[in-house]
Each structure stands twice: as C-alpha cells, then as structure tokens.
Write an enzyme that holds these catalytic residues in place. Sequence first.
Site, PDB file in Angstrom:
ATOM      1  CG  HIS A 418     -52.040  43.764  14.828  1.00 28.72           C
ATOM      2  ND1 HIS A 418     -52.234  43.030  13.850  1.00 28.72           N
ATOM      3  CD2 HIS A 418     -52.004  45.036  14.365  1.00 28.72           C
ATOM      4  CE1 HIS A 418     -52.245  43.512  12.760  1.00 28.72           C
ATOM      5  NE2 HIS A 418     -52.317  44.943  13.120  1.00 28.72           N
ATOM      6  CB  CYS A 749     -87.279  28.300  33.086  1.00 32.40           C
ATOM      7  SG  CYS A 749     -87.042  29.481  34.402  1.00 32.40           S
TER       8      CYS A 749
END
Length: 794
Positions: A418, A749
């Site tokens: 919840h 990269c």
Amino acid sequence: MAQTDLIRHFEEISLTDLDRVGGKNASLGEMQRQLSGHGIRLAPGFATTADMFRDYVQNNQLQSRIDSELATLSTGDQSLSATGSNIREAFLAGHFSDDQVAAITQAYARLCDQCEAAELAVAVRSSATAEDLPEASFAGQQESYLNMRGIDSLLEACRRCFASLYTDRAISYREQHGFAHTRVALSVGVQQMVEADAAGVMFSIDTESGFPKVVSISANWGLGETVVNGSINPDRYMIFKPLLERPGKRPIIEKTLGSKLQKLLYGSDSSQPTRLLNTSDAERQRLVLNDDELLQLAQWAVMIERHYGKAMDMEWARDTSSGDLFILQARPETVESARDQSVLESYSLNSKGPVLVEGASVGSAVVVGTVCHAQSALEVDRFPPGAILVTERTDPDWLPIMRKAGGVVTDRGGPTSHAAIVSRELKLPAIVGTGNATTKLSDGQEVTVSCAGGATGQVFAGALEYEVQAIALQDLPATRTDIMINAAMPDGALRWWQLPVAGIGLARIEFIISSQIRAHPMALLHPERVEDSTERDQIEVLTRGYERPGDYFIELLALGVGKIAASQWPLPVIVRTSDFKSNEYRGLLGGSGFEPLEENPMLGLRGASRYYHPSYEEAFRLECQALKYARDSMGFDNIIVMIPFCRTPQEADRVLEIMACEGLQRGKNGFQVYVMCEIPSNVILAEQFAERFDGFSIGSNDLTQLVLGVDRDSAELESIFDARNEAVKRMISDVIRIAHEHDRKVGICGQAPSDHPEFAAFLVNAGIDSISLNPDSVPAASAHIADAEQADRS
C-alpha cells in the site's frame, strides 16, 4: 424490485455494467465472459448491484442521516472520524429486506452448487461504482472480508461492505476530488475463495520506471492480503513480454527473494476467518513461484492487457490442493500508464553522506526533510506538512497523512505494498521494506531520501545537495551518428527506456557481480579453498537452493544481463565481459585466496589475459554460460559480447576459442563479438583485430593513459590526462579508418563528447559510428554532435 435487478452473476456482467456493479466486479464479469475460454482460470461468483445498495439506504431511511452527518462535517462542527463512525453505525444497524435476503441466498446457493460445496467459503469485496474510473484512481477505500462461510456470515459481510462506502478515507477522498457522495453507490462481489498456499499481485508494466514491456509479479505464501496491504516484503519477479510468445524462450529477467516473514491462512471458522502466522526458515529462503508458473501468469497478464487495451493491475492465487493458478481481480493501472512520457526527469545527488537505512525504492526522486514517526493514522493532525513519514507500514487509513508527507519510509512492505502504490500515486519518493527505519531514524532528524539509485533506495544523514534535470524528449535533435548509452545496474537501465537512443554501447557486468552476486566466481566453484569461515558461511547462504554454487553465478548474471538487454530490445546491447583488476576481485567474498598481489593491477591480470589464465578460466566459462543463457534460452539475441583489454591477436584467439567451446561461436545465429580498443596495440594491429572481431569500442580513458603514459588516477598528473591530446586523437582516427576499410563498426564510450564540444566535432569528422554516454549526458551530447554534423555537412 425483481431479483435480477439486485444480483448479477459474473458471467452475466461486462464492462458496460460499470455503473451497476463498479469497476472491480465489472472487470471480473468481463474476464469471465471474454477470457475464461482462452485458458485463464477465474474463480466464479456474483455481485450485488447498485440498486440493492440504494434500496438498502432507502428501506432503512439512511439518506437523511447521511446528509445530516456530512453537513455537520462540512461546517466544522464534527470531526471526520466521528462523521464516518456515525454513518457506518447507522448502516450496520440496518436490515436487508426479504427480497434482498432471498436474492443473496439464492445466488449463494447457486454458487455452492457450481463449486460442489455445501457451505462454500467466499471472498466478499466492495466495488464502488466510481472506483477504478480514470478520474478516480484510488482503489482500496472500502473493505473486503475473506473466508466467509454460510448465508448468515455472508449477509453480515455484505452489510459491512455497504457501511465501508463511508470509511474516513473514502469520505475524505470524495470531498477532496469533488465527487458527490450521492453519486457513488456500492456493489458487493462474492467470489469463490481460493484456499491459497501462495498469492500476490501482478502488473503488466514496471510500476517504478513505467517500462511497458514487462510483467511485474509479487508473491508470498498463503493468501494475498499480506502482499496487497504491504505487511510483508514479498518475492519479486519480472518477465519480458515481447519474447513470451517465442517458442522455447524463458524471458524471466528478475527473481528477487523477499523476507516473507509472515503469511495469512484460512482460519478455523467465521469467528476467525483468517489467521496470521510466522513463516518457517525454509519458506523464507525459498522462492514462492517456479519458472513455469511465472511464465503462465505473465502470459495471462499479456492476454488480459491485450483485451483491455491498457496496462493492468491484477491479483492472483495458487490453490493449495490442486496447485492451479487463478486470477482473482484485474483493474486498470492508473499511475505509470498515465504519466507524460514525453518528459523524463532525472535526479542525481551531488554528494553522499552516511547511509542510515535502505530498502526498495519507489520512483526515482530525491527529497530532503525531517523525520516524523507515526504509529497510527489518527496522528494526522500533529504531522507537519513536508515531513518524512517513518512508520512500520501503511494501509488505506493512512492516506490523509501521506498526502501531507514529503516522502515515506517504512519497515515493511514491497514494491506493490500500500505504501508503495499510494506513494507512486502521490508522486512521493518512498523507500519500503527497510526492516529497521523506525529504530534507526529519529524524530526531527534531517535526512535525504534518495530513490535515484535504481531498485535500492537509501536514506542519508543530513541535507544533501541534488540536481533535477527535466529532459524534453521531443527537443533532442536527430543525429546521423548513433547515440547510445552506458549501463551498469540492471534496474537503472529500465529508468532510461524512453530515451531515443540506438541501444546500449557499454554494459559493465562487473557491477552485477559486485552488487548482486557479491562472491568471487572461483570461490563459488571451489568453496573448500575459502579459508575464512565467515566468508564460507556467507557464500553458503547466498547459494542455498542451488544444486551447484556455480549455478547461482550463472543465473544471477544472466538475469542481470537479460534485464539490461530488455531495456533496449531489439536494439543492440553491447555487454562487456568482466574487467575487474586483481585488487577489485580480492574485495569479493572469498576473493583473497584466488587473486595475486600485484604492484600495478591496472596493467596486470585483467581483461582477456585473465580469461584463459589457469587461475580464472573456469570462472570465465561461467560468464560465457550466463551470456549464452541470456541470448539463447531467454531470447535476447540483441546481446553483443565485447572483450576488454585484449593485448594481442593471439590472446584474442584463445579467448574466442573458449567462448566457442561454451556455445558462443562468433557468426553462429548472428552472434557478434566486439573488442575494446584501449591499448596502442589494438590500433597498431587493427587489421589483425578486425579479422577476429565484428567491431571496436574505443575506451578513451585507458587509451589516453597508455598513449600518454599517465596514470589515469593520478591527481598530480590530472592536467596532462586529456583524450583531446593530438597523440590520442591520431590513434582514434587511425583505428576508425582501418576498421572501416575492413567493414567493421567503431564506437566510443566516455564523457568527453558531452563535456567538450570540440571533441564531439573531432569524432564526427573522423567518421565514428556511435558514441555511448551516461544517460543523463545524452541531451548535452546530442546538441554537440548535431552541431558538429551540421558543420561537417557545410
């Protein structure tokens, strides 16, 4: 009124009956009518209609009492809790008419006959007629009652469901959102109770990132209420939807063991319909669902989502006696599927402090605030706005407090609890399932709650500085050069699925090994050689449940790589094999007994030389087996494997031979292998490397270090360490030219293209095929690259 106006059996209901039976029951009926014939197993049942509710209100003369109580609330002369309590008491004092009793009794008898039971146990759930509508997305405001047996218990449960239309939280929600109370009625769903030995929740979307191509499943032992209400930390699973329909593929990309401290089981009778028990050690250490069950549930989720045409939130259970799986409920997912996907917000911490607690993160935001403990939802009046709510767990009654909170931290619960669901709805950063937040965090303490690090959220001491970057995806310029992203952690990769990139140019598996596997692979293969008894015990705990400890390594690495590959599928994902240095390997569990003490690990036993070395070859074969499983068994054929720090062509031959022996044969079934270009020999002998590999990826940091002879980690030589140096740029230009002559792709990269526009321009002019960046650098780098391409054309 005719009984047919008071009762509808599920097979008589469709989505057109939303105003009569509410979203929950309309959905159950829709699935019974449309999907039960396609193999989805559903529990039968019936629903009382909104007409019965309104008749109950009229017959017991409740409307004037309701209006009076609400009017007193609106003038401020009565509290919300007193108002709700008075209205509910009036409902509970009412009586069903003879026609209503007869209708419920007849429908229950028919359900008992259908299920061949004298007094069938049923689940009795509320379904408000405004529930699950797009403008009313909070479900769970009314009550449910499990394991009701016999007509007397059923009638009492129905009466209590009627009363629950006026829980404090439901009244507050309607007042805040402008719903007229008289506009909302309540239908009661009565459904065969599945006596579950396992149950949980399932979404056809990733509820954290909004990634739409996965099914997310949470599971616990016993009935599913413990998962729904967030009282335990469940097992978590994720399955990649696009590959589910490929024959023989098993695209499960996450299996996370939860603590599962308690379970809810059937009680002995209606006076105790359910009982909460502690789980055994064996149950806590074992996954609830096996792979076949995961795939079955995921296939059902895809069918349900396809039928409704939207992301769905479902509940499921496994029957104790038969082992059959059932779908219990399905409703639209209303948070992530409604989010504006054209703007991506990225949070990042500028500094780190002491980590106080950590748990499962909800969302990706960061918030600074003061801790406020609350033990009850009734403490709403003393809770200061913007404070960090710290509590054991929440339930629907906590909604008023959560609306005031700046963030939420709980001891218990998982990503579908919840607290997690409502935090997503309210766009609150939350960390759930910490285990100890209520004891570790003090009232009034200033903390930083960070969900910016992927699946694990952390609470830091003090107020840390952080940045928020809003990326408008439509504003990113298109480029001729492929822009790709770097990835390390599997969960982090899913956060960037919206970015319009060409795939992942660098996925570093050493991060999966260090953070998720945690043990040295050779220690897993040879635990008897681990001298430290504490480390041996830790390895035993990690690998419990696996036939061979090495299987633990293979599965976790395959899951991690698969999740990264899923984030960009079917675009290419370049996965670099492990590139730890010996000193870094020593830091893994059991690593000290398998690693040499090297004076200069940066130039020592790393990369390709490690893979065929007698001290590590067995472990590299585990890496190969994991990569093969991710490609072949899971189905991620977009994975390209890349070999780092390969010093000579002869070294490349030895590594490729081992890979082929493990089923990773270059060229077979489209399998490609790249090499990192980070050593001068990779450039000088580029023709020979091009014969052995399908592409190059330039590692600018190591290449700069080795070309200039500068330690990349040296603070004293920092000013000299620069990838823009002419010697480094010549190396890069040469390898791009030679690779293209041999029809090989070349990427790079690194951060330099985003940090330095002139370096991006150099790469474009040199003809680089792709540039791979950290995801948050994509906007700036895209602009630099687009400008460079424009200048190049002119």
